[in-house]
Design an enzyme around this catalytic site. Structure first.
Site, PDB file in Angstrom:
ATOM      1  N   SER A   7       0.850  -1.193   0.000  1.00 23.16           N
ATOM      2  CA  SER A   7       0.000   0.000   0.000  1.00 23.16           C
ATOM      3  C   SER A   7       0.885   1.243   0.000  1.00 23.16           C
ATOM      4  O   SER A   7       1.664   1.465   0.938  1.00 23.16           O
ATOM      5  CB  SER A   7      -0.888   0.019   1.251  1.00 23.16           C
ATOM      6  OG  SER A   7      -1.360   1.333   1.455  1.00 23.16           O
ATOM      7  N   HIS A  32      -1.177  -1.255  -4.458  1.00 24.12           N
ATOM      8  CA  HIS A  32      -2.423  -0.802  -3.822  1.00 24.12           C
ATOM      9  C   HIS A  32      -2.360   0.717  -3.610  1.00 24.12           C
ATOM     10  O   HIS A  32      -1.452   1.235  -2.958  1.00 24.12           O
ATOM     11  CB  HIS A  32      -2.563  -1.531  -2.485  1.00 24.12           C
ATOM     12  CG  HIS A  32      -3.854  -1.318  -1.787  1.00 24.12           C
ATOM     13  ND1 HIS A  32      -4.984  -2.063  -2.057  1.00 24.12           N
ATOM     14  CD2 HIS A  32      -4.212  -0.448  -0.814  1.00 24.12           C
ATOM     15  CE1 HIS A  32      -5.980  -1.661  -1.275  1.00 24.12           C
ATOM     16  NE2 HIS A  32      -5.536  -0.676  -0.513  1.00 24.12           N
ATOM     17  N   ASP A  34      -4.363   3.932  -2.229  1.00 24.82           N
ATOM     18  CA  ASP A  34      -5.455   4.310  -1.317  1.00 24.82           C
ATOM     19  C   ASP A  34      -5.948   5.729  -1.562  1.00 24.82           C
ATOM     20  O   ASP A  34      -5.246   6.696  -1.259  1.00 24.82           O
ATOM     21  CB  ASP A  34      -4.962   4.204   0.130  1.00 24.82           C
ATOM     22  CG  ASP A  34      -4.901   2.771   0.611  1.00 24.82           C
ATOM     23  OD1 ASP A  34      -5.922   2.074   0.505  1.00 24.82           O
ATOM     24  OD2 ASP A  34      -3.832   2.352   1.087  1.00 24.82           O
ATOM     25  N   MET A  36      -8.445   8.684  -0.635  1.00 14.14           N
ATOM     26  CA  MET A  36      -9.294   9.166   0.466  1.00 14.14           C
ATOM     27  C   MET A  36      -9.738  10.591   0.199  1.00 14.14           C
ATOM     28  O   MET A  36      -8.937  11.414  -0.241  1.00 14.14           O
ATOM     29  CB  MET A  36      -8.522   9.116   1.785  1.00 14.14           C
ATOM     30  CG  MET A  36      -7.934   7.752   2.093  1.00 14.14           C
ATOM     31  SD  MET A  36      -7.200   7.715   3.719  1.00 14.14           S
ATOM     32  CE  MET A  36      -6.437   6.091   3.695  1.00 14.14           C
ATOM     33  N   HIS A  65      -8.136   1.727  -4.439  1.00 18.50           N
ATOM     34  CA  HIS A  65      -9.073   1.478  -3.329  1.00 18.50           C
ATOM     35  C   HIS A  65      -9.750   2.820  -3.019  1.00 18.50           C
ATOM     36  O   HIS A  65      -9.139   3.698  -2.412  1.00 18.50           O
ATOM     37  CB  HIS A  65      -8.279   0.935  -2.128  1.00 18.50           C
ATOM     38  CG  HIS A  65      -9.080   0.775  -0.885  1.00 18.50           C
ATOM     39  ND1 HIS A  65      -8.510   0.548   0.350  1.00 18.50           N
ATOM     40  CD2 HIS A  65     -10.425   0.787  -0.672  1.00 18.50           C
ATOM     41  CE1 HIS A  65      -9.456   0.435   1.263  1.00 18.50           C
ATOM     42  NE2 HIS A  65     -10.617   0.593   0.667  1.00 18.50           N
ATOM     43  N   MET A  67     -11.793   5.108  -1.135  1.00 15.66           N
ATOM     44  CA  MET A  67     -12.459   5.426   0.140  1.00 15.66           C
ATOM     45  C   MET A  67     -13.049   6.816  -0.008  1.00 15.66           C
ATOM     46  O   MET A  67     -12.589   7.789   0.600  1.00 15.66           O
ATOM     47  CB  MET A  67     -11.437   5.350   1.280  1.00 15.66           C
ATOM     48  CG  MET A  67     -11.038   3.917   1.603  1.00 15.66           C
ATOM     49  SD  MET A  67      -9.521   3.825   2.560  1.00 15.66           S
ATOM     50  CE  MET A  67      -8.321   3.832   1.233  1.00 15.66           C
ATOM     51  N   MET A 136     -11.735  -5.227   4.917  1.00 15.74           N
ATOM     52  CA  MET A 136     -10.902  -4.317   5.706  1.00 15.74           C
ATOM     53  C   MET A 136     -10.670  -4.930   7.077  1.00 15.74           C
ATOM     54  O   MET A 136     -11.628  -5.337   7.749  1.00 15.74           O
ATOM     55  CB  MET A 136     -11.575  -2.949   5.857  1.00 15.74           C
ATOM     56  CG  MET A 136     -11.680  -2.128   4.587  1.00 15.74           C
ATOM     57  SD  MET A 136     -10.096  -1.819   3.775  1.00 15.74           S
ATOM     58  CE  MET A 136      -9.182  -0.949   5.054  1.00 15.74           C
ATOM     59  N   ASP A 174      -6.881  -6.037   4.123  1.00 11.57           N
ATOM     60  CA  ASP A 174      -6.180  -4.747   4.131  1.00 11.57           C
ATOM     61  C   ASP A 174      -6.267  -4.110   5.514  1.00 11.57           C
ATOM     62  O   ASP A 174      -7.356  -3.803   5.996  1.00 11.57           O
ATOM     63  CB  ASP A 174      -6.861  -3.839   3.081  1.00 11.57           C
ATOM     64  CG  ASP A 174      -6.226  -2.471   2.957  1.00 11.57           C
ATOM     65  OD1 ASP A 174      -5.162  -2.238   3.555  1.00 11.57           O
ATOM     66  OD2 ASP A 174      -6.819  -1.631   2.231  1.00 11.57           O
TER      67      ASP A 174
HETATM   68  C1  DX5 Z   1      -6.309   2.009   5.317  1.00 10.62           C
HETATM   69  C2  DX5 Z   1      -5.834   1.642   3.926  1.00 10.62           C
HETATM   70  C3  DX5 Z   1      -4.798   0.595   3.924  1.00 10.62           C
HETATM   71  C4  DX5 Z   1      -3.559   0.976   4.671  1.00 10.62           C
HETATM   72  C5  DX5 Z   1      -2.937  -0.252   5.213  1.00 10.62           C
HETATM   73  O1  DX5 Z   1      -7.329   2.923   5.222  1.00 10.62           O
HETATM   74  O2  DX5 Z   1      -6.911   1.181   3.140  1.00 10.62           O
HETATM   75  O3  DX5 Z   1      -4.492   0.185   2.598  1.00 10.62           O
HETATM   76  O4  DX5 Z   1      -2.628   1.649   3.904  1.00 10.62           O
HETATM   77  O5  DX5 Z   1      -1.847   0.138   5.959  1.00 10.62           O
HETATM   78  P1  DX5 Z   1      -1.183  -0.774   7.048  1.00 10.62           P
HETATM   79  O6  DX5 Z   1      -0.713  -2.007   6.370  1.00 10.62           O
HETATM   80  O7  DX5 Z   1      -0.099   0.075   7.570  1.00 10.62           O
HETATM   81  O8  DX5 Z   1      -2.257  -1.080   8.088  1.00 10.62           O
HETATM   82 ZN    ZN Z   2      -6.419   0.189   1.196  1.00  9.12          ZN
END
Ligand code: DX5
Ligand code: ZN
Length: 212
Positions: A7, A32, A34, A36, A65, A67, A136, A174
């Site tokens: 990630s 991956h 992320d 947000m 991903h 969010m 998750m 994840d």
């Molecule tokens: C959290 C993300 C994850 C995150 C995981 O909101 O969706 O992908 O980066 O990070 P670690 O492995 O550090 O928990």
């Molecule tokens: Zn993620």
């Protein structure tokens, strides 16, 4: 063989392209990314322009991903920027079936994502249409949180459902994944491990290998 998806949330944003290159040569299976929006989750990260600019640093599939509150408005921007897999949360108030169909029509894979507090049965009606399920194992928003053990039961249930219905989607987890929690997830049915903090806080190759 377990797949590993670093990630980028835990990568050094000042040299994201180099980080993508490094995890690729360290043996990652997919990247991956992320996204947000500060609304669906209380944090902001990066958008499609950043994805487009780092896409050329790896031949691996990129997974966006999302969010975000309105994935129906933005998924295409990520697809155009080079995402191969689009992750849509079940918690979003959208017409999931029509978005899944649109994404497939566009030639990309779909991953349905579910948060720890959401009952796993909510995703069952969509499982025959998706390529992947992302469970998750932390509440989304931040890297470096602790793995929520109660999600293990959901991994097992989704795996049982997959067998019973003879479906072929992949199961991904994840959040809080390391060499110990990753093994627990895999022994309960996970195929793909997303890991941010664990991979980027050590030797990338060693950490990726330790997850398999
Ligand atoms: C959290 C993300 C994850 C995150 C995981 O909101 O969706 O992908 O980066 O990070 P670690 O492995 O550090 O928990
Ligand atoms: Zn993620």
């Amino acid at each position: 063989m377990v797949k590993v998806a670093p990630s980028l949330l835990s990568a050094d944003f000042a040299c994201l392209g180099e980080e993508v290159k490094k995890v690729t040569s360290a043996g990652a299976d997919l990247i991956h990314f992320d996204v947000m929006d500060g609304h669906f989750v209380p944090n902001l990260t990066f958008g499609p322009m950043v994805l487009a600019s780092i896409r050329k640093y790896s031949h691996l599939p990129f997974e966006a991903h999302l969010m975000i509150t309105n994935p129906e408005k933005y998924w295409k921007n990520f697809a155009e920027s080079g995402a191969d897999i689009i992750g849509i949360h079940i918690e979003c108030e959208i017409d999931h079936i029509s978005i899944i169909k649109e994404i497939h029509k566009y030639g990309k894979k779909v991953c349905i994502v579910i948060n720890p507090p959401t009952p796993v049965e909510k995703i069952y009606p969509f499982l025959e249409y998706v390529d992947m399920v992302l469970l998750m194992t932390v509440n989304p928003g931040f890297g470096g949180q602790e793995f929520i053990t109660s999600v293990v039961d959901k991994i097992r249930k989704v795996n049982e459902y997959r067998k019973k219905e003879k479906l072929e989607f992949e199961i991904e987890v994840d959040g809080g994944i390391n060499d110990k929690t990753g093994k627990i997830a895999v022994s309960n049915g996970a195929d793909i491990l997303v890991a941010g903090n664990y991979i980027f806080s050590g030797d990338y190759k060693e950490r990726i290998n330790s997850l398999r």
